[in-house]
Structure formats: structure tokens, C-alpha cells
Scaffold this active site. Structure first.
Site, mmCIF file in Angstrom:
data_model
loop_
_atom_site.group_PDB
_atom_site.id
_atom_site.type_symbol
_atom_site.label_atom_id
_atom_site.label_comp_id
_atom_site.label_asym_id
_atom_site.label_seq_id
_atom_site.Cartn_x
_atom_site.Cartn_y
_atom_site.Cartn_z
ATOM 1 N N CYS A 155 8.669 53.653 16.604
ATOM 2 C CA CYS A 155 7.145 53.721 16.858
ATOM 3 C C CYS A 155 6.871 55.059 17.697
ATOM 4 O O CYS A 155 7.033 55.346 18.865
ATOM 5 C CB CYS A 155 6.857 52.488 17.800
ATOM 6 S SG CYS A 155 5.168 52.638 18.356
ATOM 7 N N CYS A 158 4.138 54.766 20.403
ATOM 8 C CA CYS A 158 4.713 54.421 21.563
ATOM 9 C C CYS A 158 5.535 55.476 22.222
ATOM 10 O O CYS A 158 5.213 55.896 23.497
ATOM 11 C CB CYS A 158 5.616 53.338 21.330
ATOM 12 S SG CYS A 158 4.977 51.979 20.425
ATOM 13 N N ASP A 159 6.394 56.337 21.405
ATOM 14 C CA ASP A 159 7.359 57.175 22.017
ATOM 15 C C ASP A 159 7.169 58.641 21.948
ATOM 16 O O ASP A 159 7.736 59.558 22.450
ATOM 17 C CB ASP A 159 8.614 56.703 21.598
ATOM 18 C CG ASP A 159 9.119 55.058 22.162
ATOM 19 O OD1 ASP A 159 8.698 54.805 23.087
ATOM 20 O OD2 ASP A 159 9.708 54.593 21.169
HETATM 21 C C1 LIG Z 1 11.182 49.581 21.144
HETATM 22 C C2 LIG Z 1 9.834 49.480 20.937
HETATM 23 C C3 LIG Z 1 8.912 50.048 21.969
HETATM 24 C C4 LIG Z 1 7.607 49.822 21.816
HETATM 25 N N1 LIG Z 1 6.709 50.311 22.764
HETATM 26 C C5 LIG Z 1 5.497 49.922 22.746
HETATM 27 C C6 LIG Z 1 4.704 50.636 23.740
HETATM 28 O O1 LIG Z 1 4.806 51.674 24.680
HETATM 29 N N2 LIG Z 1 3.369 50.296 23.569
HETATM 30 C C7 LIG Z 1 2.822 49.316 22.712
HETATM 31 O O2 LIG Z 1 1.399 49.166 22.910
HETATM 32 N N3 LIG Z 1 3.412 48.826 21.853
HETATM 33 C C8 LIG Z 1 4.758 49.298 21.950
HETATM 34 N N4 LIG Z 1 5.703 48.610 20.907
HETATM 35 C C9 LIG Z 1 4.923 47.726 20.008
HETATM 36 C C10 LIG Z 1 4.873 46.367 20.464
HETATM 37 O O3 LIG Z 1 6.062 45.785 21.088
HETATM 38 C C11 LIG Z 1 4.255 45.284 19.450
HETATM 39 O O4 LIG Z 1 3.245 45.665 18.771
HETATM 40 C C12 LIG Z 1 3.889 44.015 20.262
HETATM 41 O O5 LIG Z 1 5.024 43.585 20.930
HETATM 42 C C13 LIG Z 1 3.764 42.797 18.875
HETATM 43 O O6 LIG Z 1 3.458 41.813 19.816
HETATM 44 P P1 LIG Z 1 3.483 40.649 18.933
HETATM 45 O O7 LIG Z 1 2.869 39.748 19.988
HETATM 46 O O8 LIG Z 1 2.670 40.448 17.752
HETATM 47 O O9 LIG Z 1 4.893 40.317 18.567
HETATM 48 P P2 LIG Z 1 6.325 40.539 19.268
HETATM 49 O O10 LIG Z 1 6.222 41.173 20.446
HETATM 50 O O11 LIG Z 1 7.185 40.870 18.078
HETATM 51 O O12 LIG Z 1 6.722 39.046 19.622
HETATM 52 C C14 LIG Z 1 7.079 37.855 18.545
HETATM 53 C C15 LIG Z 1 7.601 36.758 19.110
HETATM 54 O O13 LIG Z 1 7.907 35.794 18.062
HETATM 55 C C16 LIG Z 1 9.209 35.203 18.373
HETATM 56 N N5 LIG Z 1 9.478 34.611 17.001
HETATM 57 C C17 LIG Z 1 9.880 35.189 15.643
HETATM 58 N N6 LIG Z 1 10.126 34.209 14.983
HETATM 59 C C18 LIG Z 1 10.052 33.120 15.484
HETATM 60 C C19 LIG Z 1 10.072 31.717 15.210
HETATM 61 N N7 LIG Z 1 10.435 31.585 13.958
HETATM 62 N N8 LIG Z 1 10.200 30.697 16.157
HETATM 63 C C20 LIG Z 1 9.632 31.075 17.246
HETATM 64 N N9 LIG Z 1 9.532 32.248 17.783
HETATM 65 C C21 LIG Z 1 9.593 33.023 16.844
HETATM 66 C C22 LIG Z 1 10.078 36.360 18.801
HETATM 67 O O14 LIG Z 1 11.379 35.633 19.272
HETATM 68 C C23 LIG Z 1 9.046 37.198 19.856
HETATM 69 O O15 LIG Z 1 9.352 36.404 20.895
HETATM 70 C C24 LIG Z 1 6.905 48.835 20.811
HETATM 71 C C25 LIG Z 1 7.919 48.303 20.190
HETATM 72 C C26 LIG Z 1 9.203 48.257 19.960
HETATM 73 C C27 LIG Z 1 10.172 47.703 19.182
#
Ligand SMILES: Cc1cc2nc3c(=O)[nH]c(=O)nc-3n(C[C@H](O)[C@H](O)[C@H](O)COP(=O)(O)OP(=O)(O)OC[C@H]3O[C@@H](n4cnc5c(N)ncnc54)[C@H](O)[C@@H]3O)c2cc1C
Length: 380
Positions: A155, A158-159
Site C-alpha cells: 500500500c 499507507c507506507d
Molecule cells: C500492511 C498494511 C498496512 C496498511 N496500512 C494502512 C494505513 O496506514 N492506513 C490506512 O488507512 N489503511 C492501511 N491499510 C489498508 C487498510 O488496512 C484496509 O483498507 C482496511 O483494513 C480495510 O478494512 P475492511 O474492514 O474493509 O477489511 P479488513 O481490514 O480486510 O478486514 C476484513 C475482516 O474480514 C474477516 N473475514 C474475511 N473473510 C471472512 C469470512 N468468510 N468470515 C468471517 N470473517 C471473514 C477477516 O478475518 C478480517 O477480520 C493497510 C493494509 C495493510 C495490509
């Protein structure tokens, strides 16, 4: 079986935000958190510096713990499992129907969804919010896992900021890779975009922009075969870092295995072989360089870099939905415009499993809020 108002699938920023809104509204949501990574993608990162409200930054796991505590405080129930399937039941006759009818006996006539968990447990709900995020496609090369979060990133938004004045590599050949590479030129001393093919999938305008950018080098027909890190035997001091034996474009040290210039450098900004340029000062356990191989000639080489941004695509975690809702060709759930309603009434979706563009914690949280309000309106 008790019929729930709403089940939230996924415990990232989108899921927790939806849970906070729904529990405050008295709808007693149940969250299936995911068995392996409760808390979502941010539990795998260190410093988050762009989430509003934390001027000094916050560690990703701490941010997610705080979101969970807030959802818990208002009455969200958590189940640490994966959802394996969601289906609409043909009728609600076998259910506890306290949610089906008003006090006067009027039926709501809303469908009921049955969720099956990996434990075999089943949950029935009137509405479902899908907030399962997406996973980054990985290169699958040695060093990638080890240095993830320590120079290997998925990302740029992010980084990128952490690699000011350091050489950066981006891997990928589509629009996202080019966008990330162009964005990273704001920070890095140089950016090298590496693509395994001779042709880029990115749009012509993006490729043109990249070629016009002096900080950006295109390296086609090339794959990364390993990522290295740690403190080299003779770690240069900060003052040594400015030692340049042969200034050249890109700020990179490129050691080719074969004759100088033997690697295909694409048709972008060409760089010569055998250049010696300033090394970024590495800290313990951080990326210092990569091994590369030309896919046409088979020649190998190394490239000094402080960061490897992998931009080869994402896979939304939506397979378990089967054909319940419409998705695009890559598996992202389709929603109606700015809302979170899917093609199936009663099923809402939010966050990275919908959003292929922004993919940020705050945008996922914002969408989780919208999903909660949409579900509330649906259930009313
Ligand atoms: C290394 C890294 C660093 C990042 N740094 C930043 C940052 O500094 N700032 C920023 O704004 N964004 C950052 N991001 C991006 C950010 O993390 C994502 O945009 C955000 O987390 C997305 O949120 P979400 O709720 O859509 O999904 P996610 O955070 O992906 O959460 C999805 C959840 O769904 C669960 N899940 C999946 N499938 C199933 C299933 N079948 N049944 C039950 N549960 C399930 C997973 O276990 C997880 O808990 C970073 C991402 C990464 C990988």
C-alpha cells in the site's frame, strides 16, 4: 434457533464501525470476526499515521483493539469464526419469529438468511453486512513474508511516507502499479517499476506519465526472485550515505550478473548497467535489496532498494457468498452507487470487499457506517 436482526461478517474497520452504529441503535448485532485475523488487515501493520484523531499515529493492532472495545461497550456479540456460506431461507416457519411480526401481528415479510460457520454452527438473521475485506496478492518469493512491514509493502498510500529519499521498487504492470509508482516518486530518491512482461497492462497515458517522470525507471521483462534485508557487513554511516561514485538516474545500485546493460530495461527511462550509487542506510531487519531475473535472456542481477511495493492486485474475500449477490469479474461485491445495498435485498456490503479504489481504513470505516444505516433503514 434465535433470529438475529443483523449479522456482520468481518472485523476490520468497516465491520467494527457498522457494529458500533448498530449496537448503539439497539439492534444487538452479532459479528463473525474471522477465525485467523480478527481485526483485519491493520493488525498486520505497525504505525498508522493517517487515521484521523491520532496526531502521533497509532499502532494498527491498538487501533483495532479500540474499535472492538467501542463495539463491545454498546453490546456487540463476537463469534471468532469464518462464515462458510450464506443462503436465503425459503420460509421462516421454523424460526423464533419475534422479529417477524409487529405487536399487532403484522408480518414484515422480509427474507431470512442462514449463515453457516466453519465450526458447523448456524446463525439466522434478517439482514447481513459483508465486511470481509480483501487480501493482497503476493509475489511468493523468499524474503517477502520476512520483510513484510519492514520494507515490503502492499500500500503506497499507507507506507510511501516512510521511504523519503530512499530508493524504492514497485512490482506490477497495471494501472494500480503505475499509480503507486508515480505517487511514490514524491517520496523516494528513485522509483523503479519492475514488470514481468515486455508490455504493460496499464493505460497508455499512465505509461507516458511514467516515462516523462525523471525519477521513475521502467524495468520490463523482469521478475523479482528474492528480497534481502538486514544490516550488511559494512553498514555505511549516515554521512557515508551521500557518497556517490557515479551519479546516475534512479539513485540505484544495479549489479548485473551478465554484461553491463544486459537486462531489458523496458522502453522507459533507460539506465545503464554497473552503476554505483548511494546506499540507503539500512536499519536492522529492513529491506536492503532484491534479486532480479530477466524473463527473456535469463540473466540475473541485484538491485539495491529500501522498499518493495507489491502492486499485482487484490483478491476480495467474497468467495463464500457464492451467487447470493452480484460481483464484478474480480469478485468485488457490487453495490448501488454511493450506498451499500447489494443486488440481494437485506444483504449489504462495505469496505475493501467492495472498494477497489480507495482501500483505506478510514474509507472502509465510512462505508461501514453507511452499511449500518442502510441496514437500519431496511429493518425499520
Ligand atoms: C500492511 C498494511 C498496512 C496498511 N496500512 C494502512 C494505513 O496506514 N492506513 C490506512 O488507512 N489503511 C492501511 N491499510 C489498508 C487498510 O488496512 C484496509 O483498507 C482496511 O483494513 C480495510 O478494512 P475492511 O474492514 O474493509 O477489511 P479488513 O481490514 O480486510 O478486514 C476484513 C475482516 O474480514 C474477516 N473475514 C474475511 N473473510 C471472512 C469470512 N468468510 N468470515 C468471517 N470473517 C471473514 C477477516 O478475518 C478480517 O477480520 C493497510 C493494509 C495493510 C495490509
Amino acid at each position: 434457533m434465535t433470529l438475529r436482526h443483523v449479522v456482520i461478517i468481518g472485523s476490520g474497520p468497516a465491520g467494527y464501525t457498522a457494529a458500533i452504529y448498530l449496537s448503539r441503535a439497539g439492534l444487538r448485532p452479532v459479528m463473525v470476526t474471522g477465525a485467523l485475523t480478527p481485526g483485519g488487515q491493520l493488525v498486520n501493520t505497525t504505525e498508522v499515521e493517517n487515521y484521523p484523531g491520532f496526531p502521533d499515529g497509532i499502532l494498527g493492532p491498538d487501533l483495532m483493539d479500540a474499535m472492538k472495545a467501542q463495539a463491545e461497550k454498546f453490546g456487540t456479540e463476537f463469534i471468532p469464526s469464518d462464515v462458510e456460506s450464506v443462503v436465503e431461507l425459503p420460509s421462516t416457519s421454523d424460526l423464533d419469529t419475534d422479529l417477524d411480526t409487529d405487536a399487532d401481528g403484522t408480518s414484515h415479510g422480509k427474507p431470512t438468511f442462514r449463515l453457516t460457520l466453519d465450526t458447523g454452527e448456524e446463525l439466522d438473521a434478517r439482514a447481513v453486512i459483508v465486511a470481509t475485506g480483501s487480501t493482497y496478492r503476493k509475489l511468493g518469493v523468499p524474503g517477502e513474508e520476512k520483510y513484510s512491514g519492514h520494507g515490503v509493502s502492499y500500500c503506497a498510500t499507507c507506507d510511501g511516507f516512510f521511504f523519503r529519499n530512499k530508493p524504492i521498487v514497485v512490482v506490477g504492470g497495471g494501472d494500480s502499479a503505475f499509480e503507486e509508482a508515480l505517487y511514490l516518486t514524491r517520496f523516494g530518491s528513485s522509483v523503479t517499476l519492475i514488470h514481468r512482461r515486455g508490455e504493460f497492462r496499464a493505460s497508455a497515458i499512465m505509461v507516458e506519465r511514467a516515462r516523462a517522470n525523471e525519477k521513475l525507471t521502467l524495468l520490463a521483462d523482469t521478475v523479482v526472485t528474492a528480497i534481502h534485508g538486514g544490516v550488511p557487513a559494512a553498514t555505511p554511516s549516515a554521512s557515508d550515505a551521500s557518497t556517490v561514485s557515479a551519479p546516475a538516474p534512479g539513485g540505484l545500485k544495479l549489479n548485473l550478473g551478465g554484461p553491463a546493460g544486459g537486462l531489458s530495461l523496458g522502453d522507459g527511462n533507460a539506465i545503464g548497467g554497473g552503476l554505483s550509487l548511494p546506499l540507503a542506510v539500512p536499519t536492522a531487519g529492513e529491506v536492503t535489496g532484491i534479486d532480479i531475473r530477466n524473463t527473456v535472456t535469463g540473466e540475473t542481477g541485484t538491485l539495491t532498494t529500501s522498499a518493495v511495493f507489491v502492486a499485482i492486485g487484490h483478491t476480495p474475500a467474497t468467495g463464500f457468498l457464492g451467487g447470493l449477490v452480484d460481483k464484478d469479474g474480480d469478485g468485488y461485491v457490487l453495490v448501488d452507487g454511493a450506498g451499500t445495498c447489494t443486488s440481494h435485498p437485506g444483504v449489504f456490503a462495505a469496505g475493501d470487499c467492495v472498494d477497489r479504489v480507495y482501500r483505506q481504513a478510514i474509507s472502509a470505516a465510512g462505508m461501514g457506517c453507511r452499511a449500518a444505516l442502510d441496514a437500519q433503514a431496511y429493518l425499520a
